[in-house]
Design an enzyme around this catalytic site. Structure first.
Site, mmCIF file in Angstrom:
data_model
loop_
_atom_site.group_PDB
_atom_site.id
_atom_site.type_symbol
_atom_site.label_atom_id
_atom_site.label_comp_id
_atom_site.label_asym_id
_atom_site.label_seq_id
_atom_site.Cartn_x
_atom_site.Cartn_y
_atom_site.Cartn_z
ATOM 1 N N LYS A 1 10.164 -12.398 4.782
ATOM 2 C CA LYS A 1 10.257 -12.641 3.339
ATOM 3 C C LYS A 1 10.509 -14.120 3.082
ATOM 4 C CE LYS A 1 12.355 -8.213 1.938
ATOM 5 N NZ LYS A 1 11.249 -7.779 1.071
ATOM 6 N N ARG B 1 10.038 2.922 4.421
ATOM 7 C CA ARG B 1 9.325 4.200 4.616
ATOM 8 C C ARG B 1 9.287 4.586 6.084
ATOM 9 N NH1 ARG B 1 4.195 1.430 1.832
ATOM 10 N NH2 ARG B 1 5.962 0.389 0.833
HETATM 11 N N1 BES Z 1 13.540 -3.684 0.445
HETATM 12 C C1 BES Z 1 12.243 -4.044 -0.007
HETATM 13 C C2 BES Z 1 12.010 -3.678 -1.464
HETATM 14 C C3 BES Z 1 12.809 -4.462 -2.458
HETATM 15 C C4 BES Z 1 12.303 -5.619 -2.990
HETATM 16 C C5 BES Z 1 14.026 -4.007 -2.889
HETATM 17 C C6 BES Z 1 13.018 -6.330 -3.920
HETATM 18 C C7 BES Z 1 14.752 -4.708 -3.828
HETATM 19 C C8 BES Z 1 14.246 -5.881 -4.336
HETATM 20 C C9 BES Z 1 11.184 -3.326 0.830
HETATM 21 O O1 BES Z 1 11.523 -3.116 2.155
HETATM 22 C C10 BES Z 1 9.974 -4.190 0.840
HETATM 23 O O2 BES Z 1 10.032 -5.251 1.383
HETATM 24 N N2 BES Z 1 8.911 -3.719 0.205
HETATM 25 C C11 BES Z 1 7.708 -4.447 0.117
HETATM 26 C C12 BES Z 1 6.578 -3.501 0.428
HETATM 27 C C13 BES Z 1 5.267 -4.197 0.623
HETATM 28 C C14 BES Z 1 5.300 -5.012 1.896
HETATM 29 C C15 BES Z 1 4.175 -3.142 0.681
HETATM 30 C C16 BES Z 1 7.576 -4.983 -1.306
HETATM 31 O O3 BES Z 1 7.976 -4.285 -2.238
HETATM 32 O O4 BES Z 1 7.147 -6.109 -1.450
HETATM 33 MN MN MN Z 2 11.053 -4.764 3.401
#
Ligand code: BES
Ligand code: MN
Ligand code: ZN
Length: 487
Positions: free
Chosen positions: A264, A338
């Protein structure tokens, strides 16, 4: 915050008195000067209004707070009352006063409503100051007890129940607030053991070796980049019919989500300490259910891992085999929630044959784009379960908005090499995440997935929380248990 119930006839030495005021019904027994002052300040008892004045009682200056609760027939009466209780605490928490007398005389509340005001008050008092070593006295919370007078018959007994819920919410907030250097899979488990000791909850823990032996390759793939070993935490509450199949609550417990090799960006990454908010909600709910001795069988499961980039971390393109036997191509290591949940879901179905399954997860940023911070996303294969959860959400303020599902979305998960990939296309990201999870639900067991990414953490204070962890999910699940399993 302590709550004490006092006999209305006992002489009150109060320096600070709060009252709940119905719309256009400033109490008749108030000093005329206060009643007039409230009117001058345009206080009418409307929901959300607050007034503060001073009076001389028995030769002493007394601070009087009036909190509006609106009209008796207003749509969200219970919410308005709860918010008024919370607003009083928000106002006086660091006021220097240690004690507040909440005088409910003449407010015309039911015992449930009075209990709601107290729940609002106690929830709003929660803070986590353990890392602040330099708080000056005037910034420290001073208010530590509320003396309740004039409570309707039965409030005290109801408060016993609501207090259990408040304790559960507080525990969830604590887990969510703690940074990832203190709460990681092993310490999450330890904190739960400590908190749940003596409550009658049965705790089981699977360590990484045991999970490997079972074949939980999807969950363990996420943990590979971390020096912190993964855990599966299981909390059993057996308050219902002996041998009766339980309802299962399953939580995503990513104690820190860097994204892994699909790293990230730095800005805001610190927020990912609360990527265990689903697991936190499950733990807090189990604590609440045990403390109030719920007449239901419930099992809570938390999939606990840390998602880190490392020489040993899984790579984009890796294929993992889940406990269900289905294979997954890991396109994006940041879609890890997931991957954790699917193995936890399979495990709980094999081990407990639950009658219904609800999972909670801070799963997608896309749910925040869709709903902001007002509702969590609800995805379900069962209209009945979805309706029951939605109703519990409306009743408690942990609100849910249902999204569609279907094979058209499911197609996005097709992989050229494995049974599925772990991400869909550019659009509908919260729905494709839910479609992924659905592939692990066996025999059409009623299942709901709650995407709580937008509701676990608040950047500004809300009615019943300060900024930070909200404790979302505990009140929702507790109410669901009351109405769907105990009624
Ligand atoms: N934990 C994150 C989702 C999240 C994002 C929670 C911002 C709270 C605030 C999750 O693991 C994630 O990174 N999701 C990705 C999925 C994508 C790679 C398909 C996302 O939402 O960007
Ligand atoms: Mn994630
Ligand atoms: Zn995550």
């Amino acid at each position: 915050m302590q709550i004490q119930f006092l006999d209305a006839s006992a002489p009150s030495p109060a320096r600070l008195v709060a009252r709940l005021v119905n719309q256009d019904a400033v109490p008749a027994d108030l000093e005329p000067v206060l009643a007039e002052a409230a009117k001058m300040a345009r206080f009418s008892g409307k929901g959300g209004q607050m007034f503060e004045g001073f009076a001389e009682r028995d030769g002493k200056v007394v601070r009087i707070a009036l909190a509006g609760i609106g009209a008796a027939d207003a749509k969200d009466r219970s919410g308005a009352i709860e918010k008024a209780g919370a607003a009083i605490v928000a106002k006086y928490l660091v006021s220097g006063e240690a004690e507040l007398t909440l005088d409910l005389t003449g407010a015309g509340l039911s015992a449930e409503e009075a209990g709601g005001a107290l729940l609002g008050a106690v929830l709003r008092s929660w803070r986590h100051d353990v890392y602040r070593t330099k708080l000056t006295d005037d910034k420290k919370p001073s208010l530590d007890r509320i003396l309740v007078v004039g409570a309707p018959e039965g409030t005290e007994a109801l408060w016993e129940i609501e207090q259990a819920v408040a304790t559960g919410v507080a525990f969830t907030r604590e887990l969510v607030t703690e940074p990832a250097n203190t709460i990681y899979p092993e310490t999450f488990v330890a904190r739960c053991r400590e908190k749940m000791d003596g409550t009658g909850l049965k705790i089981r823990v699977l360590d990484d070796d045991e999970m490997a032996a079972l074949g939980m390759g999807s969950l363990l793939g996420v943990a590979k980049g971390s020096v912190r070993p993964a855990r599966l935490l299981v909390m059993e509450w057996s308050g219902g019919a002996e041998g009766g199949k339980p309802v299962a609550f399953v939580g995503k417990g990513v104690t820190f989500d860097t994204g892994g090799i699909s790293l990230k960006p730095p800005a805001g990454m610190e927020d990912m300490k609360w990527d265990m908010g689903g697991a936190g909600a499950v733990a807090g709910t189990m604590l609440a259910l045990a403390l109030r001795k719920a007449k239901a069988n419930v099992v809570g499961v938390c999939g606990l891992v840390e998602n880190m980039p490392d020489g040993n971390a899984q790579r984009p393109g890796d294929v993992v085999t889940s406990l269900s036997g289905q294979t997954i191509e890991v396109i994006n290591t940041d879609a890890e929630g997931r991957l954790v949940l699917c193995d936890a879901l399979t495990w709980v179905q094999r081990e407990y044959s639950p009658t219904r399954i609800v999972d909670l997860a801070t799963l997608t940023g896309a749910i925040i784009a869709a709903l902001a911070h007002e509702y969590a996303g609800l995805f379900s294969n069962s209209d009945e379960l979805a309706a029951a959860l939605s109703a519990a959400g409306e009743a408690t303020g942990d609100r849910l908005w249902r999204f569609p599902m279907g094979t058209a979305y499911d197609k996005q998960l097709e992989s050229p090499i494995a049974d599925m990939k772990n991400v869909g296309g550019r659009f509908g990201g919260s729905i494709t995440a839910a479609q992924f999870l659905k592939r692990f639900i066996e025999n059409d067991t009623p299942w709901a997935h709650l995407d709580i990414a937008g509701t676990v953490w608040a950047d500004k204070p809300g009615a019943t929380w300060d900024k930070g962890a909200t404790g979302f999910g505990v009140r929702l699940l507790d109410r669901f248990v009351r109405d769907a399993l105990e009624a």
